[in-house]
Design a protein around this motif. Structure first.
Motif, mmCIF file in Angstrom:
data_model
loop_
_atom_site.group_PDB
_atom_site.id
_atom_site.type_symbol
_atom_site.label_atom_id
_atom_site.label_comp_id
_atom_site.label_asym_id
_atom_site.label_seq_id
_atom_site.Cartn_x
_atom_site.Cartn_y
_atom_site.Cartn_z
ATOM 1 N N UNK A 63 2.973 1.526 13.481
ATOM 2 C CA UNK A 63 1.902 1.003 12.628
ATOM 3 C C UNK A 63 0.837 2.070 12.409
ATOM 4 N N UNK A 94 8.503 -8.573 21.141
ATOM 5 C CA UNK A 94 8.345 -7.163 20.770
ATOM 6 C C UNK A 94 9.168 -6.830 19.537
ATOM 7 N N UNK A 95 10.420 -7.289 19.526
ATOM 8 C CA UNK A 95 11.299 -6.972 18.403
ATOM 9 C C UNK A 95 10.780 -7.624 17.122
ATOM 10 N N UNK A 122 12.619 -13.262 30.150
ATOM 11 C CA UNK A 122 12.694 -11.838 29.821
ATOM 12 C C UNK A 122 13.160 -11.659 28.379
ATOM 13 N N UNK A 123 14.161 -12.450 27.980
ATOM 14 C CA UNK A 123 14.669 -12.345 26.608
ATOM 15 C C UNK A 123 13.584 -12.745 25.615
ATOM 16 N N UNK A 171 15.707 -5.087 28.614
ATOM 17 C CA UNK A 171 16.266 -6.305 29.207
ATOM 18 C C UNK A 171 17.705 -6.074 29.657
ATOM 19 N N UNK A 222 0.563 -5.667 24.206
ATOM 20 C CA UNK A 222 1.029 -6.543 23.139
ATOM 21 C C UNK A 222 -0.130 -6.854 22.190
ATOM 22 N N UNK A 257 7.634 -8.280 16.412
ATOM 23 C CA UNK A 257 6.491 -7.481 15.952
ATOM 24 C C UNK A 257 6.977 -6.256 15.185
ATOM 25 N N UNK A 258 7.998 -5.574 15.733
ATOM 26 C CA UNK A 258 8.522 -4.385 15.063
ATOM 27 C C UNK A 258 9.102 -4.743 13.699
ATOM 28 N N UNK A 308 -0.583 -4.553 13.901
ATOM 29 C CA UNK A 308 0.282 -5.236 12.933
ATOM 30 C C UNK A 308 -0.551 -6.098 12.003
ATOM 31 N N UNK A 316 -0.643 -3.821 19.936
ATOM 32 C CA UNK A 316 0.402 -3.739 18.912
ATOM 33 C C UNK A 316 0.210 -4.834 17.878
ATOM 34 N N UNK A 363 9.265 2.426 14.852
ATOM 35 C CA UNK A 363 9.496 0.985 14.990
ATOM 36 C C UNK A 363 10.900 0.720 15.531
ATOM 37 N N UNK A 386 3.859 -14.502 23.532
ATOM 38 C CA UNK A 386 3.875 -13.574 24.665
ATOM 39 C C UNK A 386 2.785 -13.940 25.676
ATOM 40 N N UNK A 443 6.267 -1.445 23.206
ATOM 41 C CA UNK A 443 5.124 -1.883 22.398
ATOM 42 C C UNK A 443 4.289 -0.697 21.944
ATOM 43 N N UNK A 491 6.403 -5.529 11.278
ATOM 44 C CA UNK A 491 5.765 -4.287 10.872
ATOM 45 C C UNK A 491 6.598 -3.556 9.831
ATOM 46 N N UNK A 492 7.900 -3.504 10.050
ATOM 47 C CA UNK A 492 8.777 -2.817 9.099
ATOM 48 C C UNK A 492 8.706 -3.493 7.737
ATOM 49 N N UNK A 501 10.327 -12.423 26.013
ATOM 50 C CA UNK A 501 9.335 -11.350 25.950
ATOM 51 C C UNK A 501 9.838 -10.212 25.073
ATOM 52 N N UNK A 502 11.127 -9.883 25.218
ATOM 53 C CA UNK A 502 11.714 -8.828 24.389
ATOM 54 C C UNK A 502 11.715 -9.265 22.929
#
Lengths: 150, 114
Positions: free
Chosen positions: A71, B102-103, B95-96, A104, B37, B105-106, B44, B40, A93, B71, A64, B109-110, B98-99
């Motif tokens: 960003x 994050x992905x 866990x998946x 994970x 989070x 958000x990325x 974003x 981030x 990113x 999240x 994160x 953002x992209x 939560x990951x």
């Protein structure tokens, strides 16, 4: 737990170093099927599982922070030329997303190794990430000091 | 929890409590991660607002907020599980998820890079 073999892969927890390499696909399937993870080996001490969970969360925070850094580059380096800024932001990113996915995958592999009583998996990822962050940081210092691309 | 509930509740609790405070440390780790989070996600959100008010940025902003709320819900669920003296292991599905937050958000953002 009993000695139950999974439907598609043999249970290997009887031999301590038997199950070294599994395909990434089987790893990814494990992310979504907690039953299959629980079928293997014995439940470890809950403290080990919690420690593994905290390591996973630490990697997730790193991911994160990288995403947030992406960003930040885009928003707080307005004088930098667009191609350079976009490259830096996309690198950060992508590194963040990669770091989360690796978090994970490593968590699942550690959890499985603990259930089977095997050694914990070793990884080259920390050094790769460290070098990548170093390179990005150097690039940013150069950009900030010389105002390249402005 | 096999020996969780005795007749003397406080004494049983003391014996069951981990002197290394593992559940507490894990709970705080979830809190820290929620905070990361939030940082981030707000960056974003700032990003989408700076690209002007069109329908598309607003949709992306909504998705960012959604990822953050997801999240938050995950972390809340897990933090509640930490109240047990011997919490069960994290489920791979959580866990998946939560990951995935994050992905997502990325990726969002992209999509909004200028």
């Amino acid at each position: 737990m009993t000695d139950s073999s999974g439907p598609s892969e043999p249970s290997r927890h009887t031999e301590p170093h038997g199950g070294g390499h599994f395909s990434a696909v089987s790893d990814i399937r494990l992310w979504f099927t907690p039953e299959r993870l629980r079928e293997e080996g014995d439940t470890p001490d809950y403290r080990f599982s919690l420690a593994n969970e905290r390591t996973f969360l630490a990697w997730l925070r790193t991911a994160m922070a990288l995403v947030g850094g992406g960003f930040a580059v885009d928003q707080f380096l307005p004088e930098t030329g667009r191609p350079l800024r976009l490259t830096l932001a996309l690198m950060l990113l992508a590194a963040g997303a990669l770091c989360a996915l690796r978090a994970i995958s490593h968590w699942v592999r550690c959890e499985r190794a603990m259930r089977r009583g095997e050694d914990l998996p070793v990884s080259r990822f920390p050094i790769v990430l460290g070098l990548a962050v170093g390179v990005v940081a150097l690039l940013m210092v150069i950009v900030a000091a010389f105002g390249w691309g402005g | 929890m096999p020996e969780g509930k005795g007749t003397d509740g406080s004494r049983t609790r003391d014996r069951d409590r981990d002197p290394g405070l593992q559940p507490e440390r894990t709970r705080l780790a979830w809190r820290r991660t929620t905070l990361a989070c939030a940082v981030a996600a707000s960056l974003a959100g700032r990003q989408t607002l700076h690209s002007g008010i069109d329908p598309a940025p607003l949709v992306i902003l909504a998705l960012v907020v959604l990822a953050w709320l997801a999240f938050l819900a995950l972390a809340h669920h897990r933090i509640r599980a930490m109240h047990a003296p011997r919490p069960p292991a994290l489920s791979p599905r959580a866990a998946a998820a939560a990951v995935a937050c994050t992905v997502v958000l990325a990726a969002l953002g992209a999509a909004t890079l200028r």
